[in-house]
Design an enzyme around this catalytic site. Structure first.
Site, PDB file in Angstrom:
ATOM      1  N   HIS A 273       0.847  -1.191   0.000  1.00 29.95           N
ATOM      2  CA  HIS A 273       0.000   0.000   0.000  1.00 29.95           C
ATOM      3  C   HIS A 273       0.881   1.239   0.000  1.00 29.95           C
ATOM      4  O   HIS A 273       1.962   1.227   0.586  1.00 29.95           O
ATOM      5  CB  HIS A 273      -0.921   0.011   1.232  1.00 29.95           C
ATOM      6  CG  HIS A 273      -2.064   0.952   1.079  1.00 29.95           C
ATOM      7  ND1 HIS A 273      -1.970   2.279   1.406  1.00 29.95           N
ATOM      8  CD2 HIS A 273      -3.308   0.760   0.589  1.00 29.95           C
ATOM      9  CE1 HIS A 273      -3.129   2.867   1.128  1.00 29.95           C
ATOM     10  NE2 HIS A 273      -3.950   1.969   0.622  1.00 29.95           N
ATOM     11  N   GLU A 331      -7.888  -4.985  -0.819  1.00 34.76           N
ATOM     12  CA  GLU A 331      -8.342  -5.785  -1.957  1.00 34.76           C
ATOM     13  C   GLU A 331      -8.238  -7.283  -1.707  1.00 34.76           C
ATOM     14  O   GLU A 331      -8.944  -8.072  -2.320  1.00 34.76           O
ATOM     15  CB  GLU A 331      -7.513  -5.435  -3.207  1.00 34.76           C
ATOM     16  CG  GLU A 331      -7.417  -3.974  -3.527  1.00 34.76           C
ATOM     17  CD  GLU A 331      -8.657  -3.423  -4.190  1.00 34.76           C
ATOM     18  OE1 GLU A 331      -9.754  -3.884  -3.836  1.00 34.76           O
ATOM     19  OE2 GLU A 331      -8.523  -2.550  -5.049  1.00 34.76           O
TER      20      GLU A 331
HETATM   21  N1  COA Z   1       4.244  -7.200  -4.882  1.00 35.81           N
HETATM   22  C1  COA Z   1       5.575  -7.191  -5.106  1.00 35.81           C
HETATM   23  N2  COA Z   1       6.347  -6.121  -4.925  1.00 35.81           N
HETATM   24  C2  COA Z   1       5.760  -5.010  -4.498  1.00 35.81           C
HETATM   25  C3  COA Z   1       4.385  -4.938  -4.235  1.00 35.81           C
HETATM   26  C4  COA Z   1       3.606  -6.097  -4.439  1.00 35.81           C
HETATM   27  N3  COA Z   1       2.318  -6.124  -4.221  1.00 35.81           N
HETATM   28  N4  COA Z   1       4.068  -3.701  -3.818  1.00 35.81           N
HETATM   29  C5  COA Z   1       5.211  -3.003  -3.823  1.00 35.81           C
HETATM   30  N5  COA Z   1       6.226  -3.791  -4.243  1.00 35.81           N
HETATM   31  C6  COA Z   1       7.635  -3.433  -4.370  1.00 35.81           C
HETATM   32  C7  COA Z   1       7.869  -2.562  -5.597  1.00 35.81           C
HETATM   33  O1  COA Z   1       8.115  -3.353  -6.732  1.00 35.81           O
HETATM   34  C8  COA Z   1       9.042  -1.732  -5.193  1.00 35.81           C
HETATM   35  O2  COA Z   1      10.189  -2.504  -5.367  1.00 35.81           O
HETATM   36  P1  COA Z   1      11.574  -1.832  -5.869  1.00 35.81           P
HETATM   37  O3  COA Z   1      11.903  -0.791  -4.830  1.00 35.81           O
HETATM   38  O4  COA Z   1      12.524  -2.980  -5.891  1.00 35.81           O
HETATM   39  O5  COA Z   1      11.285  -1.233  -7.206  1.00 35.81           O
HETATM   40  C9  COA Z   1       8.843  -1.541  -3.679  1.00 35.81           C
HETATM   41  O6  COA Z   1       7.997  -2.617  -3.255  1.00 35.81           O
HETATM   42  C10 COA Z   1       8.178  -0.239  -3.325  1.00 35.81           C
HETATM   43  O7  COA Z   1       7.020  -0.130  -4.114  1.00 35.81           O
HETATM   44  P2  COA Z   1       6.411   1.228  -4.636  1.00 35.81           P
HETATM   45  O8  COA Z   1       6.103   1.066  -6.083  1.00 35.81           O
HETATM   46  O9  COA Z   1       7.219   2.402  -4.222  1.00 35.81           O
HETATM   47  O10 COA Z   1       5.098   1.255  -3.792  1.00 35.81           O
HETATM   48  P3  COA Z   1       3.862   2.154  -4.051  1.00 35.81           P
HETATM   49  O11 COA Z   1       3.615   2.936  -2.826  1.00 35.81           O
HETATM   50  O12 COA Z   1       3.957   2.929  -5.312  1.00 35.81           O
HETATM   51  O13 COA Z   1       2.810   1.007  -4.295  1.00 35.81           O
HETATM   52  C11 COA Z   1       0.854  -0.208  -4.527  1.00 35.81           C
HETATM   53  C12 COA Z   1       1.614   0.812  -3.672  1.00 35.81           C
HETATM   54  C13 COA Z   1      -0.476  -0.514  -3.878  1.00 35.81           C
HETATM   55  C14 COA Z   1       0.622   0.387  -5.925  1.00 35.81           C
HETATM   56  C15 COA Z   1       1.707  -1.491  -4.649  1.00 35.81           C
HETATM   57  O14 COA Z   1       1.963  -2.005  -3.373  1.00 35.81           O
HETATM   58  C16 COA Z   1       1.065  -2.524  -5.554  1.00 35.81           C
HETATM   59  O15 COA Z   1       1.262  -2.470  -6.768  1.00 35.81           O
HETATM   60  N6  COA Z   1       0.316  -3.523  -4.968  1.00 35.81           N
HETATM   61  C17 COA Z   1      -0.342  -4.514  -5.777  1.00 35.81           C
HETATM   62  C18 COA Z   1      -1.635  -3.952  -6.352  1.00 35.81           C
HETATM   63  C19 COA Z   1      -2.713  -3.805  -5.314  1.00 35.81           C
HETATM   64  O16 COA Z   1      -2.928  -4.669  -4.478  1.00 35.81           O
HETATM   65  N7  COA Z   1      -3.406  -2.678  -5.410  1.00 35.81           N
HETATM   66  C20 COA Z   1      -4.486  -2.342  -4.494  1.00 35.81           C
HETATM   67  C21 COA Z   1      -4.094  -1.202  -3.629  1.00 35.81           C
HETATM   68  S1  COA Z   1      -5.297  -0.897  -2.361  1.00 35.81           S
END
Ligand code: COA
Length: 391
Positions: A273, A331
């Site tokens: 998240h 989710e």
């Molecule tokens: N699975 C695998 N790796 C994940 C991940 C996940 N669900 N969520 C984050 N990461 C990793 C990223 O790849 C990143 O790795 P890196 O530093 O090696 O590139 C690191 O964790 C940090 O992620 P970041 O993209 O900065 O996090 P964010 O704050 O932008 O992302 C979400 C938040 C929700 C977009 C992300 O966690 C995600 O894509 N989750 C899956 C989709 C989901 O469940 N969405 C519903 C949200 S309520």
């Protein structure tokens, strides 16, 4: 290039020109609607913790609180009646929308349906919000039937919103068959749990549109577009795809499958998240709601499995990202709950919108009251024209 993390990592008001591509930590609005505390894993909606709100107040009560109204028995009964009448009105408009609602994707259909709503500015913000809340439920439900070439189920104005939505949306042999009390309660809890969540991407999109002085229908259409994305509201369907793909593999099989996904650079849906650094409190609320259903003999088959996969995913993500807690988000158990309630996975994101539309409309009113256009800056990295030597 200067970025927020390379400079100060915080928003102190003295960082003009710092690039924040995801706007992390940038505060652009004051709201009395909800507060997300990512460090503590706390979500307060209109003055109540989400755990209490979802146990003690139904969707109509939570909706009223977003508008600063008292959610007493009379107020709730009045809103129930208003929403019921508005659902019937939205259904009456369906005949002109059938083609648009036959879209393959539920969010495309919902966006098209909502775009056709014309709410009169003179109706007032609250009445517009009632109309849009009702229309979102009616069109999200109708899409499922129209897509199959079947006639949609008409609303029952005498039912509460959550119960009627589930009754209309569930694709079953007897269209519109009664929803049990325990199922109605679970749907109610779901809609309350997702009703608002700070300045998430779709709410921000709605507020940006509202800040231009545009109308609430346009703001909700923008929000629907943002919610459709898998990084925001589009994750619960893929969560079930993951549980399906795992079949009945044992602990080792789960680890191998998750490991392959991560090695391929794919994200584990339902995990992680932007704000929470602990488990999303809504995951616990929904997990509890799934448990309640299971005890009443509804669904339940997935619950133990989902818990096992959640624990494995958490362990593996912690190993891969020791500095960044990636735990279950809303989710993850949304998928398990909505499946137990008999909704197909394509209906999951539209169902999210059925709850969140209430938050969007309240945010639109709040943003309008500020009268301030949201207009951030960008940094130009393209070529500059050659300066003329003359002058
Ligand atoms: N699975 C695998 N790796 C994940 C991940 C996940 N669900 N969520 C984050 N990461 C990793 C990223 O790849 C990143 O790795 P890196 O530093 O090696 O590139 C690191 O964790 C940090 O992620 P970041 O993209 O900065 O996090 P964010 O704050 O932008 O992302 C979400 C938040 C929700 C977009 C992300 O966690 C995600 O894509 N989750 C899956 C989709 C989901 O469940 N969405 C519903 C949200 S309520």
């Amino acid at each position: 290039m200067r970025t927020a993390s390379s400079v100060d990592g915080g928003s102190d008001g003295h960082d003009e020109g710092v690039l924040r591509p995801g706007l992390e930590g940038v505060v652009v609005a004051e709201t009395r609607l909800s507060e997300v505390d990512g460090a503590q894993g706390r979500l307060v909606i209109a003055g109540s913790d989400v755990e209490d709100l979802s146990r003690e107040v139904g969707f109509e009560g939570a909706w009223l609180r977003l508008w600063g109204a008292v959610a007493d028995e009379a107020g709730v009964a009045q809103l129930e009646a208003e929403l019921g009448a508005a659902r019937v009105e939205a259904f009456d408009r369906l005949s002109g929308l059938r083609e648009a609602l036959r879209a393959t994707d539920g969010m495309d259909a919902l966006r098209a349906g909502v775009a056709h709503c014309s709410v009169h500015a003179r109706a007032g913000e609250r009445a517009q919000a009632v109309a849009l809340t009702a229309a979102t439920a009616v069109y999200a439900a109708a899409w499922g039937w129209l897509r199959l070439g079947l006639g949609p189920v008409a609303p029952d104005a005498g039912l509460r919103h959550a119960e009627d939505y589930l009754r209309m949306a569930r694709l079953q042999a007897t269209p519109g068959a009664r929803v049990s009390e325990v199922e109605a309660r679970a749907m109610d809890r779901y809609l309350v749990t997702v009703i608002d969540h700070g300045l998430n991407a779709s709410t921000f999109a709605a507020r940006v549109v509202a800040s231009t002085g545009s109308d609430v229908v346009s703001a909700v259409v923008a929000a629907l577009g943002a919610l459709k994305g898998p990084l925001h509201g589009g994750a619960p369907g893929p969560v079930l795809d993951m549980l399906d793909a795992l079949g009945d593999s044992g602990a080792q099989g789960i680890e191998t499958w998750l490991g392959d996904e991560l090695a391929a650079g794919r994200r584990i849906m339902g995990m992680g998240h932007r704000i929470y650094r602990v488990r999303d409190p809504r995951a616990a609320v929904l997990e509890e709601a799934v448990g309640e259903l299971a005890r009443a003999g509804v669904g339940g088959a997935r619950l133990a499995r989902a818990r096992e996969v959640e624990r494995a995913a958490e362990r593996m993500l912690a190993r891969r990202h020791p500095a960044r807690a990636l735990r279950a988000n809303v989710e993850f158990y949304t998928a398990v709950l909505l499946e137990a309630l008999g909704l197909g996975r394509q209906a999951f994101t539209p169902t999210f919108a059925v709850g969140r539309v209430a938050g969007w409309c309240a945010h639109v009113a709040e943003q309008r009251a500020t009268g301030r256009l949201i207009r951030p800056a960008s940094r130009y990295v393209g070529p500059m024209p050659a300066r003329s030597a003359a002058g």
